[in-house]
Design a protein around this motif. Sequence first.
Motif, PDB file in Angstrom:
ATOM      1  N   MET A 130      44.701  36.852   2.968  1.00 19.09           N
ATOM      2  CA  MET A 130      43.661  35.837   3.120  1.00 19.09           C
ATOM      3  C   MET A 130      43.886  35.095   4.354  1.00 19.09           C
ATOM      4  SD  MET A 130      42.311  33.047   0.199  1.00 19.09           S
ATOM      5  CE  MET A 130      41.010  32.144   0.489  1.00 19.09           C
ATOM      6  N   ARG A 131      42.859  35.213   5.011  1.00 15.34           N
ATOM      7  CA  ARG A 131      42.903  34.106   6.379  1.00 15.34           C
ATOM      8  C   ARG A 131      44.146  34.459   7.202  1.00 15.34           C
ATOM      9  NH1 ARG A 131      40.338  29.082   3.102  1.00 15.34           N
ATOM     10  NH2 ARG A 131      38.345  30.198   2.469  1.00 15.34           N
ATOM     11  N   GLY A 132      44.558  35.774   7.186  1.00 15.49           N
ATOM     12  CA  GLY A 132      45.583  35.845   8.031  1.00 15.49           C
ATOM     13  C   GLY A 132      47.044  36.137   7.470  1.00 15.49           C
ATOM     14  N   ILE A 133      47.033  35.545   6.295  1.00 15.17           N
ATOM     15  CA  ILE A 133      48.628  35.129   5.610  1.00 15.17           C
ATOM     16  C   ILE A 133      48.591  35.949   4.344  1.00 15.17           C
ATOM     17  CG2 ILE A 133      49.944  33.686   4.635  1.00 15.17           C
ATOM     18  CD1 ILE A 133      48.663  31.502   6.522  1.00 15.17           C
ATOM     19  N   SER A 134      49.749  36.869   4.216  1.00 12.02           N
ATOM     20  CA  SER A 134      49.862  37.598   3.124  1.00 12.02           C
ATOM     21  C   SER A 134      50.584  36.473   1.997  1.00 12.02           C
ATOM     22  CB  SER A 134      50.852  38.418   3.375  1.00 12.02           C
ATOM     23  OG  SER A 134      51.119  39.430   2.310  1.00 12.02           O
ATOM     24  N   TYR A 135      49.740  36.704   0.812  1.00 14.82           N
ATOM     25  CA  TYR A 135      50.089  36.172  -0.387  1.00 14.82           C
ATOM     26  C   TYR A 135      50.723  36.758  -1.464  1.00 14.82           C
ATOM     27  CZ  TYR A 135      47.452  31.901   1.120  1.00 14.82           C
ATOM     28  OH  TYR A 135      47.118  30.812   1.821  1.00 14.82           O
ATOM     29  N   THR A 136      51.201  37.953  -1.116  1.00 19.57           N
ATOM     30  CA  THR A 136      52.233  38.706  -1.660  1.00 19.57           C
ATOM     31  C   THR A 136      53.573  39.156  -0.988  1.00 19.57           C
ATOM     32  OG1 THR A 136      50.890  40.623  -1.192  1.00 19.57           O
ATOM     33  CG2 THR A 136      50.387  39.485  -3.429  1.00 19.57           C
ATOM     34  N   GLN A 137      53.498  38.514   0.154  1.00 18.02           N
ATOM     35  CA  GLN A 137      54.817  38.556   1.050  1.00 18.02           C
ATOM     36  C   GLN A 137      54.783  40.265   1.348  1.00 18.02           C
ATOM     37  OE1 GLN A 137      58.382  36.484   0.137  1.00 18.02           O
ATOM     38  NE2 GLN A 137      57.491  35.498  -1.376  1.00 18.02           N
ATOM     39  N   ARG A 138      53.604  40.857   1.777  1.00 19.13           N
ATOM     40  CA  ARG A 138      53.446  42.048   2.300  1.00 19.13           C
ATOM     41  C   ARG A 138      53.646  43.138   1.214  1.00 19.13           C
ATOM     42  NH1 ARG A 138      57.534  42.606   5.072  1.00 19.13           N
ATOM     43  NH2 ARG A 138      58.689  40.642   4.574  1.00 19.13           N
ATOM     44  N   LYS A 139      53.660  42.686  -0.221  1.00 19.76           N
ATOM     45  CA  LYS A 139      53.799  43.680  -1.063  1.00 19.76           C
ATOM     46  C   LYS A 139      52.388  44.075  -1.859  1.00 19.76           C
ATOM     47  CE  LYS A 139      58.206  41.558  -2.642  1.00 19.76           C
ATOM     48  NZ  LYS A 139      58.713  40.684  -3.505  1.00 19.76           N
ATOM     49  N   ASP A 163      46.248  39.543  11.928  1.00 20.51           N
ATOM     50  CA  ASP A 163      47.400  38.792  12.698  1.00 20.51           C
ATOM     51  C   ASP A 163      46.954  37.155  12.791  1.00 20.51           C
ATOM     52  OD1 ASP A 163      49.569  38.428  14.260  1.00 20.51           O
ATOM     53  OD2 ASP A 163      48.751  39.186  16.184  1.00 20.51           O
ATOM     54  N   THR A 164      47.922  36.325  13.236  1.00 21.90           N
ATOM     55  CA  THR A 164      47.668  34.908  13.354  1.00 21.90           C
ATOM     56  C   THR A 164      48.590  34.423  14.528  1.00 21.90           C
ATOM     57  OG1 THR A 164      49.757  34.176  12.097  1.00 21.90           O
ATOM     58  CG2 THR A 164      47.855  34.785  10.774  1.00 21.90           C
ATOM     59  N   ASN A 165      48.575  33.272  15.134  1.00 15.19           N
ATOM     60  CA  ASN A 165      49.311  32.664  15.878  1.00 15.19           C
ATOM     61  C   ASN A 165      50.512  32.092  15.657  1.00 15.19           C
ATOM     62  OD1 ASN A 165      47.758  30.505  15.132  1.00 15.19           O
ATOM     63  ND2 ASN A 165      47.624  29.639  17.251  1.00 15.19           N
ATOM     64  N   LEU A 166      50.770  32.203  14.364  1.00 13.00           N
ATOM     65  CA  LEU A 166      52.099  31.249  13.671  1.00 13.00           C
ATOM     66  C   LEU A 166      53.288  32.228  14.136  1.00 13.00           C
ATOM     67  CD1 LEU A 166      50.674  30.209  10.304  1.00 13.00           C
ATOM     68  CD2 LEU A 166      51.115  28.929  12.148  1.00 13.00           C
ATOM     69  N   SER A 167      54.172  31.397  14.226  1.00  9.85           N
ATOM     70  CA  SER A 167      55.490  32.035  14.549  1.00  9.85           C
ATOM     71  C   SER A 167      56.242  32.605  13.364  1.00  9.85           C
ATOM     72  CB  SER A 167      56.396  31.117  15.465  1.00  9.85           C
ATOM     73  OG  SER A 167      56.823  30.018  14.711  1.00  9.85           O
ATOM     74  N   GLU A 168      57.335  33.107  13.528  1.00 10.88           N
ATOM     75  CA  GLU A 168      58.048  33.617  12.354  1.00 10.88           C
ATOM     76  C   GLU A 168      58.706  32.138  11.587  1.00 10.88           C
ATOM     77  OE1 GLU A 168      61.091  36.547  13.191  1.00 10.88           O
ATOM     78  OE2 GLU A 168      59.519  38.162  13.085  1.00 10.88           O
ATOM     79  N   THR A 169      59.394  31.362  12.280  1.00  4.88           N
ATOM     80  CA  THR A 169      59.774  30.120  11.673  1.00  4.88           C
ATOM     81  C   THR A 169      58.611  29.387  11.039  1.00  4.88           C
ATOM     82  OG1 THR A 169      61.401  29.899  13.471  1.00  4.88           O
ATOM     83  CG2 THR A 169      60.770  28.020  12.262  1.00  4.88           C
ATOM     84  N   SER A 210      52.372  37.585  10.474  1.00  2.00           N
ATOM     85  CA  SER A 210      52.551  38.578  11.602  1.00  2.00           C
ATOM     86  C   SER A 210      51.774  39.726  11.659  1.00  2.00           C
ATOM     87  CB  SER A 210      54.284  39.187  11.722  1.00  2.00           C
ATOM     88  OG  SER A 210      55.106  38.102  11.822  1.00  2.00           O
ATOM     89  N   ALA A 211      51.515  40.326  12.879  1.00  3.34           N
ATOM     90  CA  ALA A 211      50.827  41.433  12.885  1.00  3.34           C
ATOM     91  C   ALA A 211      50.739  42.573  11.761  1.00  3.34           C
ATOM     92  CB  ALA A 211      50.592  41.944  14.285  1.00  3.34           C
ATOM     93  N   ARG A 212      49.973  43.139  11.412  1.00  2.78           N
ATOM     94  CA  ARG A 212      50.241  44.260  10.441  1.00  2.78           C
ATOM     95  C   ARG A 212      49.001  44.850  10.148  1.00  2.78           C
ATOM     96  NH1 ARG A 212      49.860  39.123   8.379  1.00  2.78           N
ATOM     97  NH2 ARG A 212      48.652  38.747   6.479  1.00  2.78           N
TER      98      ARG A 212
END
Length: 243
Positions: free
Chosen positions: A43-52, A213-219, A232-234
């Motif tokens: 949702m809005r570029g972020i995974s809410y299932t930690q990519r599961k 994808d988003t412009n957020l870093s891994e940290t 991240s991009a996926r």
Amino acid sequence: MKKKLLSLFLGAVCTQIPVAKAVALSDNFQLIGSVSALSEYSMRGISYTQRKPALQATATLTHSSGLYAGIWSSNVDNKGIDARYEADYFAGYAHQFSEDVGLDVGYIKYTFPKGTILNAGETYAVLTAYGFKLGTYYSNDYYGDQSYMYNYIGYGFRDLPYGIVVDLRYGMADYKDPSFFSSDGSSKDSYREWEVKVSKNWLTLDWSASYVDTNLSETECLQFQGDKESCSARMVVGVSKSF
């Protein structure tokens, strides 16, 4: 035409493939719904299932006046909360000014059983015009007392060969207070996200593949979402059955 506009709303808000069918309950009421299996809940570029993987379902009752109400649900997997699923309740009004121009306004209540810090309400308005979509969403109770605004612009290519549909989206999420923290100690209160989605109806099912994808870093993602790769991009793939 109201169903067409509502389908665009469901695609933007609920991350579903646009709804194509409806069950007539009476002269004025219809039931629109779908069930979906996806490689993740994004949702809005972020995974809410930690990519599961995610299983999602939605049901919407519509009236010929343009009024509608419904529910949407998905499993979730977020570190730090006990909630295992999300249930969203929404209601609104969709009006089609012409074949090419329409407006949808309404309210969504996001609920996460046992995860009350994530429970929030959001008002929205989505304008569609000649293939473009402009959406704005606002909440004043994200993460308790955090105000939040999300805006996006999108465009859909609907007349491609072989029934293929391509949807583009670019959005920005803006929080009142800094919410994203880097390893160097800096912080920011907003992020940008984008998506390219290809979909097609085949064998009575709706298939889709998205680059997200988003412009957020891994940290920043780790501090915010509990997983450094959820921003991240996926690729996100899915299949949906409408009724």
